[in-house]
Scaffold this active site. Structure first.
Site, PDB file in Angstrom:
ATOM      1  N   LYS A 141       0.853  -1.188   0.000  1.00 46.92           N
ATOM      2  CA  LYS A 141       0.000   0.000   0.000  1.00 46.92           C
ATOM      3  C   LYS A 141       0.893   1.244   0.000  1.00 46.92           C
ATOM      4  O   LYS A 141       1.788   1.378   0.856  1.00 46.92           O
ATOM      5  CB  LYS A 141      -0.881  -0.040   1.252  1.00 46.92           C
ATOM      6  CG  LYS A 141      -2.162   0.740   1.143  1.00 46.92           C
ATOM      7  CD  LYS A 141      -3.032   0.424   2.353  1.00 46.92           C
ATOM      8  CE  LYS A 141      -4.316   1.195   2.362  1.00 46.92           C
ATOM      9  NZ  LYS A 141      -5.036   1.008   3.619  1.00 46.92           N
TER      10      LYS A 141
HETATM   11  C1  E4P Z   1      -8.344   2.276   3.516  1.00 47.76           C
HETATM   12  O1  E4P Z   1      -7.574   1.456   3.074  1.00 47.76           O
HETATM   13  C2  E4P Z   1      -8.234   2.868   4.828  1.00 47.76           C
HETATM   14  O2  E4P Z   1      -7.573   1.952   5.671  1.00 47.76           O
HETATM   15  C3  E4P Z   1      -9.555   3.150   5.487  1.00 47.76           C
HETATM   16  O3  E4P Z   1     -10.643   2.741   4.702  1.00 47.76           O
HETATM   17  C4  E4P Z   1      -9.651   4.508   6.052  1.00 47.76           C
HETATM   18  O4  E4P Z   1     -10.891   4.642   6.694  1.00 47.76           O
HETATM   19  P1  E4P Z   1     -11.203   5.803   7.752  1.00 47.76           P
HETATM   20  O5  E4P Z   1     -11.403   7.068   7.001  1.00 47.76           O
HETATM   21  O6  E4P Z   1     -12.460   5.353   8.430  1.00 47.76           O
HETATM   22  O7  E4P Z   1     -10.010   5.866   8.669  1.00 47.76           O
END
Ligand code: E4P
Length: 217
Positions: free
Chosen positions: A83
């Protein structure tokens, strides 16, 4: 639409995996902080619980450091997805990892143009953050629809991974638009199992069954 669970909590992943609900897992530095465990050990255990794609995020912003960290993460298990943040260095790293045959998830995407760049860099997944856009009074789901149209216009095979999903309506709308994946917190995934008419119907069936005096042997 595939479901990934957005958590680094092993018990949550195991439970949803047992129910056959999830196709993969996404993590991020904030979720690793919450799990309070060393990242390599944590990702290894997650990859033992699921053989679906498991996103592990690099922690650096310089290209060489991203490349080094991404390789360390990819060595943990074959189902790791590296990522990377949607920055110029993140896109460069994405292109290099793609050329090496590794899977990538370009994250923190907040515009259609950013998603176009992630696809051109060869990302396996792009993660547009729906809930965080909604928080700023911009309709996050419009972004998912725009990216769907742009990717279809040009035949990009980068998968749209709708992220920062907070509600049952987000899930329904993402599926209607044609997002490839939604990554969802475990509690939200468990909440969409339930329907008041299912509970009411089950109560009725249980009561009537008891009145029959029968058992299924
Ligand atoms: C995506 O990969 C992120 O980990 C996640 O969806 C972020 O979500 P949040 O805005 O609830 O922290």
């Amino acid at each position: 639409m595939k479901f990934f669970v957005d958590t680094a909590d092993i018990a949550e992943i195991r439970e949803l995996q047992e129910a056959g609900i999830i196709d993969g897992v996404t993590t991020n530095p904030s979720l690793v902080l919450k799990a309070n465990r060393p990242i390599k050990e944590l990702l290894k255990e997650i990859c033992e619980v699921t053989d679906g794609p498991v996103s592990g995020e690099v922690a650096s912003i310089e290209l060489d450091d991203m490349m080094r960290e991404g390789k360390i993460l990819a060595d943990i298990a074959p189902n790791i997805v590296i990522k990377l943040p949607l920055t110029l260095n993140g896109l460069k790293a994405c292109k290099r990892f793609t050329q090496e045959g590794l899977n990538t998830n370009v994250t923190l995407c907040f515009s259609a143009n950013q998603a176009l760049l992630a696809a051109k860099a060869g990302a396996t997944y792009v993660s547009p953050f729906v809930g965080r856009l909604d928080d700023t009074n911009i309709d996050g789901m419009e972004l998912i629809a725009d990216i769907r149209q742009i990717y279809d216009n040009y035949g990009f095979d980068t998968q749209i991974l709708a992220a920062s999903i907070r509600t049952a309506n987000h899930i329904r709308e993402a599926a209607l638009i044609g997002a490839d994946v939604a990554t969802v917190p475990a509690a939200t995934l468990k909440a969409i199992v339930k329907h008041p008419l299912t509970d009411k119907g089950l109560d009725g069936f249980l009561a009537d069954w008891k009145s029959t005096g029968q058992t299924i042997e």
